[in-house]
Design an enzyme around this catalytic site. Structure first.
Site, PDB file in Angstrom:
ATOM      1  N   CYS A 380       5.549  -5.353  -3.212  1.00 34.16           N
ATOM      2  CA  CYS A 380       6.011  -6.622  -2.639  1.00 34.16           C
ATOM      3  C   CYS A 380       5.074  -7.761  -3.046  1.00 34.16           C
ATOM      4  CB  CYS A 380       6.157  -6.473  -1.125  1.00 34.16           C
ATOM      5  SG  CYS A 380       7.338  -7.653  -0.462  1.00 34.16           S
ATOM      6  N   HIS A 514       9.508  -1.918  -0.525  1.00 32.36           N
ATOM      7  CA  HIS A 514       8.452  -1.097   0.097  1.00 32.36           C
ATOM      8  C   HIS A 514       8.804   0.392   0.008  1.00 32.36           C
ATOM      9  CE1 HIS A 514       6.059  -4.334   1.948  1.00 32.36           C
ATOM     10  NE2 HIS A 514       7.207  -4.976   1.948  1.00 32.36           N
ATOM     11  N   GLU A 516       6.955   2.868   0.364  1.00 33.04           N
ATOM     12  CA  GLU A 516       6.212   3.693   1.336  1.00 33.04           C
ATOM     13  C   GLU A 516       7.037   3.970   2.597  1.00 33.04           C
ATOM     14  OE1 GLU A 516       5.702   0.523   0.665  1.00 33.04           O
ATOM     15  OE2 GLU A 516       4.852  -0.620   2.329  1.00 33.04           O
TER      16      GLU A 516
HETATM   17  N1  GLN Z   1       4.607 -12.929   1.423  1.00 37.17           N
HETATM   18  C1  GLN Z   1       5.524 -12.427   0.454  1.00 37.17           C
HETATM   19  C2  GLN Z   1       6.941 -12.880   0.737  1.00 37.17           C
HETATM   20  O1  GLN Z   1       7.264 -13.272   1.835  1.00 37.17           O
HETATM   21  C3  GLN Z   1       5.478 -10.917   0.354  1.00 37.17           C
HETATM   22  C4  GLN Z   1       5.850 -10.212   1.607  1.00 37.17           C
HETATM   23  C5  GLN Z   1       5.468  -8.761   1.619  1.00 37.17           C
HETATM   24  O2  GLN Z   1       4.583  -8.338   0.875  1.00 37.17           O
HETATM   25  N2  GLN Z   1       6.092  -7.974   2.470  1.00 37.17           N
HETATM   26  O3  GLN Z   1       7.773 -12.842  -0.131  1.00 37.17           O
END
Ligand code: GLN
Length: 542
Positions: A380, A514, A516
């Protein structure tokens, strides 16, 4: 109607009620039962999405896009049952619902009260969206005695009465502390906690006792006597070497048997093979690797709960012990120190995150992984920073940055205001509330042939869970690809980059989702299996 098991906790917080519920779910499954796990959270937030990760821990996202408590992650990891929106509720949600109904005039002029209106809404939640489960396990967050928990305890008390003892079971998790000065275990806190529970009209059927030492028989007798339950319903839950030993421990100590006896069910013999195999893989690793996780919520490892577990799962699969080194990215500034910081590291992982603080340290770590051929996984925010790193150091794109941090000439990562979900269009505005407005839940991703991720997934279409507001901007795709950053996974409409990888690197992958969140000890996620494998191969090189 299924059988309901209500799990409460007493004495202190952080006793591991979530884990206890998850492990109980797993042993009931091992006897062939179908289970579902739910969590009732007494706090006033509508969901944990806006809470600080270092206070509350990770926000676990479900396929259907709910931001939930991290205990739902334990439930999924132990039972493999995908959690849903309808498996987690908070006081904030219950009250919002009740107040919205009142505004619509649906209570026909009644005075709205905690009993019956709030407790009815809680009971409706508990019994809603159930299909053919044999058991629904319902964990009540917080500790008995908290003011916030009272409406939830009252609701489960009422359900116990309405559905009858034969359909409901109350399990209370307590602590039996070892007092070193006295050289013995003490049962008094458990007695007090059960008294507290009884004062709200709930008599526990089972008392599950967390302890560092074996509980001697006479102490069990004492607990049974004071808590008004048979001795076999006092179950010892001793600290285990690994959380994945807990289902085996519970089974050994008779928890599943006591539950089946309570409900007068004749169960099948348990099949505990998966847990025995996991135990043996964890106990007998053939190698060991060091993974550096470069994030900024390292003061509370619970903020990376699923990630930590997914790395363990990758280790189980590769018969390798994965040692995780938590590195605070906001303290990483001087590149000259990187050789010593990452000296014995075999893989670098930059996880999800929010905000500019600590982002430079992440970008520098990504550069270090890229230049030194160290296996790298960016998740992410980690992927977004990997793309910025490539733009900065491998292209002539002017002033690359993320609009999450401010205004740049080139917004390599930008705020997304519109995207497709299945057949519909989701819209957002920069003025939206912070809560619940991200791209959330499972989305389809198309993987290109001839890429490392295709080899890893062995599939062209995957579904993974998202939680972010910003996206990599495809405007810069061709230029980045010319510099060797392949866009190997895209959203079905081809507008949102989902996976990137560096062509000239042995194992460098960034994913916008994600992975995980979907990993389980008995079904490790493909990316974690392969990341750990790549790191093990790297460990042989250095
Ligand atoms: N802050 C980033 C976004 O909002 C990544 C978010 C995250 O890593 N879950 O896109």
């Amino acid at each position: 109607m299924p059988n309901f098991i209500f799990i409460t906790g007493g004495v202190v917080s952080s006793l591991g009620k979530g884990l206890a519920s998850a492990a109980l779910g797993a042993i009931l499954q091992s006897r062939g039962f179908k289970v579902r796990l739910r969590k009732l959270d007494p706090y006033l937030n509508v969901d944990p999405g806006t809470m600080s990760p270092t206070q509350h821990g990770e926000v676990f996202v479900t396929d259907d896009g709910a931001e939930t408590d991290l205990d739902l992650g334990h439930y999924e990891r132990f039972t493999g049952v995908a959690a849903k929106k309808s498996d987690n509720v908070t006081t904030g949600q219950i009250y919002s619902q009740v107040i919205a109904k009142e505004r619509k005039g649906e209570y026909l002029g009644a005075t709205i009260q905690v009993i019956p209106h709030v407790t009815n809404a809680i009971k409706d939640f508990i019994i809603s969206d159930i299909s053919n489960e044999d058991f629904v396990l319902c964990e009540i967050g917080g500790t008995v005695g908290d003011i916030e928990s009272l409406p939830f305890l009252e609701a489960i008390r009422q359900l116990g009465n309405e559905l009858g003892r034969e359909k409901t079971c109350f399990l209370h998790l307590t602590l039996v502390p070892f007092i070193a000065a006295a050289g013995e275990l003490k049962t008094k806190p458990t007695q007090h906690s059960v008294k507290e529970l009884q004062s709200v009209g709930i008599r526990p059927d089972i008392v599950l006792c967390r302890t560092e030492e074996h509980i001697p028989d006479d102490q069990k007798d004492k607990i049974a006597l004071f808590c008004n339950i048979p001795k076999q319903s006092v179950i010892e839950a001793m600290d285990a070497e690994s959380i994945y030993d807990v289902p085996l421990e519970y089974n050994k100590n008779g928890l599943d048997k006591v539950i089946c006896d309570h409900f007068k069910i004749k169960p099948k013999e348990p099949n505990l093979k998966i847990w025995l195999d996991i135990k043996s893989a964890i106990k007998n690793p053939e190698g060991e690797i060091n993974i550096a996780v470069v994030g900024k919520y390292t003061s509370l490892i619970d903020s990376y709960k699923s990630l930590d577990e997914a790395l363990t799962h990758g280790g189980i699969f590769n018969k390798t012990k994965v040692k995780v080194h938590w590195i605070d990215s906001s303290e990483l500034e001087d590149e000259k120190k990187f050789n010593s910081i990452f000296e014995n590291i075999h893989g670098i992982l930059v996880p999800g995150g929010f905000g500019e603080r600590g982002s430079e340290g992440k970008i520098l770590s990504i550069k270090y992984a890229r230049e030194n051929n160290i296996p790298f996984l960016g998740i992410c925010f980690g992927m977004q920073m990997a793309v910025i790193e490539a733009a900065r150091n491998l292209t002539n794109i002017p002033d690359p940055g993320s609009s999450e941090f401010g205004i740049f000439k080139s917004s390599i990562v930008g705020l997304l205001l519109e995207w497709t979900k299945g057949n519909s269009i989701e819209k957002r505005s920069s003025k939206d509330d912070l809560g619940g407005s991200m791209r959330l839940g499972a989305y389809e991703c198309h993987i290109s042939d001839g890429t490392l991720v295709k080899d890893i997934y062995q599939k062209n279409i995957i579904f993974e869970r998202h939680r972010h507001r910003y996206e990599v901007n495809i405007e810069f795709k061709s230029e980045l690809e010319r510099a060797g950053l392949k866009f190997s996974g895209m959203s079905p409409d081809g507008l949102l980059p989902e996976i990137v990888e560096h062509e000239n690197h042995p194992w460098f992958i960034g994913v916008q989702f994600h992975p995980e969140l979907k990993s389980k000890p008995f079904e490790p996620h493909p990316l974690f299996k392969d990341f750990v494998k790549a790191a093990s191969n790297f460990s042989r090189l250095v």
